[in-house]
Design an enzyme around this catalytic site. Sequence first.
Site, PDB file in Angstrom:
ATOM      1  CG  ASP A 166     -13.613   6.022  -0.830  1.00  0.00           C
ATOM      2  OD1 ASP A 166     -13.587   5.906   0.411  1.00  0.00           O
ATOM      3  OD2 ASP A 166     -12.588   5.937  -1.537  1.00  0.00           O
ATOM      4  NE  ARG A 206     -10.198  -5.524   0.496  1.00  0.00           N
ATOM      5  CZ  ARG A 206      -9.426  -4.525   0.941  1.00  0.00           C
ATOM      6  NH1 ARG A 206      -9.980  -3.484   1.519  1.00  0.00           N
ATOM      7  NH2 ARG A 206      -8.111  -4.534   0.755  1.00  0.00           N
ATOM      8  CG  HIS A 223      -8.360  -0.110  -2.901  1.00  0.00           C
ATOM      9  ND1 HIS A 223      -7.572  -1.184  -2.542  1.00  0.00           N
ATOM     10  CD2 HIS A 223      -9.048   0.248  -1.773  1.00  0.00           C
ATOM     11  CE1 HIS A 223      -7.771  -1.457  -1.263  1.00  0.00           C
ATOM     12  NE2 HIS A 223      -8.652  -0.605  -0.778  1.00  0.00           N
ATOM     13  CB  CYS A 256     -13.938   0.923   0.158  1.00  0.00           C
ATOM     14  SG  CYS A 256     -13.474   2.646   0.321  1.00  0.00           S
ATOM     15  NE  ARG A 277      -3.848   0.548   1.915  1.00  0.00           N
ATOM     16  CZ  ARG A 277      -5.057   0.571   2.448  1.00  0.00           C
ATOM     17  NH1 ARG A 277      -5.276   1.232   3.564  1.00  0.00           N
ATOM     18  NH2 ARG A 277      -6.048  -0.081   1.890  1.00  0.00           N
ATOM     19  CD  GLN A 333     -12.956  -2.029  -0.753  1.00  0.00           C
ATOM     20  OE1 GLN A 333     -12.155  -1.952   0.163  1.00  0.00           O
ATOM     21  NE2 GLN A 333     -14.169  -2.512  -0.592  1.00  0.00           N
TER      22      GLN A 333
HETATM   23  N1   CP Z   1     -11.154  -0.442   2.482  1.00  0.00           N
HETATM   24  C1   CP Z   1      -9.864  -0.460   2.900  1.00  0.00           C
HETATM   25  O1   CP Z   1      -8.918  -0.629   2.120  1.00  0.00           O
HETATM   26  O2   CP Z   1      -9.737  -0.271   4.248  1.00  0.00           O
HETATM   27  P1   CP Z   1      -8.399  -0.042   5.075  1.00  0.00           P
HETATM   28  O3   CP Z   1      -7.847   1.311   4.650  1.00  0.00           O
HETATM   29  O4   CP Z   1      -8.800  -0.074   6.507  1.00  0.00           O
HETATM   30  O5   CP Z   1      -7.417  -1.123   4.717  1.00  0.00           O
HETATM   31  N1  NVA Z   2      -9.992   6.488  -1.248  1.00  0.00           N
HETATM   32  C1  NVA Z   2      -9.576   6.092   0.075  1.00  0.00           C
HETATM   33  C2  NVA Z   2      -9.807   4.635   0.281  1.00  0.00           C
HETATM   34  C3  NVA Z   2      -9.429   4.107   1.621  1.00  0.00           C
HETATM   35  C4  NVA Z   2      -9.636   2.634   1.751  1.00  0.00           C
HETATM   36  C5  NVA Z   2      -8.109   6.474   0.271  1.00  0.00           C
HETATM   37  O1  NVA Z   2      -7.315   6.301  -0.654  1.00  0.00           O
HETATM   38  O2  NVA Z   2      -7.769   6.949   1.353  1.00  0.00           O
END
Ligand code: CP
Ligand code: NVA
Length: 285
Positions: free
Chosen positions: A206, A270, A125, A242, A98, A128
């Site tokens: 989101d 997930r 992502h 998400c 990430r 997700q």
């Molecule tokens: N939806 C998602 O990716 O959640 P987290 O940021 O908690 O991993």
């Molecule tokens: N769009 C959000 C998703 C988090 C799971 C971000 O990137 O922070």
Amino acid sequence: MDLLTLKELTREQIDELLCLADEMKRVPENYYETLKGKILVMLFEKTSTRTRTSFEAGMVQLGGHAIYLDWKSTQLGKAKLADEIKCIERYADIMMARVYTHESIQEIAGASTKPVINALCDKYHPCQILADLMTIREHYGKLEGLTLAYLGDGNNVCNTLIIGCKKMGMKINVATPKGYEPLEKPDLLTNNPKEAVKGADVVYTDTWVSMGQEEEKEKRMKIFPPYQVTKELLGKAIFMHCLPAYRGLEVTDEVIDSKQSVVFDEAENRMHAQKALMVKLLKEW
Ligand code: CP
Ligand code: NVA
């Protein structure tokens, strides 16, 4: 093979993955030794609840082991990223990361000879969206022919939903404020949330401020309120997010707490979808 955007997978591959994920959810004990002895290294430049926990739990359920590394307690972020990855991959069978920028996940994938999974970057992502497709299929028994309306920021989740929905024969409508459109092209792009939700089977939103955009928070708070998912906009559709959700901003309490909300199934899925993904990447693709 790597999974960086979701464009890498064909419709058939996604179908197979979703079938395996359903089966793993139904009879997890049949897969307790499937990845016995395998090591997943998880690299986190940003925070996470669901992604970290679901990957680690999933790998353990498959008989493997997961190692968590972040940028603060390691040399990641100090030395050249590719050099660090070339070392880490010697200890790993598969990696997920990430990161802030899409360029970083590309650098990781370029440096690793082992499969790399994008666990969220600024543009995509994919994990997700695999779980989201599983959740929609679980609810409606199909994907083809359904309509998903996404309201809010044209961000990483929105871009990947566009790729995933179109691939699976769904229609996707997106409503964003001007200047916040996604990179990918939906079937309908509008500034009007009412137009986007017409005929929708799924309404998705989101956060208005993604990780890395904290400095824009004040400006965004003034622009995004018309895109809040309310009971009126939801209509008869199911509600998806998400998570983490910012209640009272992109969604009302009434909507996220309603019977039409499937947000916790999404979070659970997930794990199942990622288990199927790791098995496919390590054994078949
Ligand atoms: N939806 C998602 O990716 O959640 P987290 O940021 O908690 O991993
Ligand atoms: N769009 C959000 C998703 C988090 C799971 C971000 O990137 O922070």
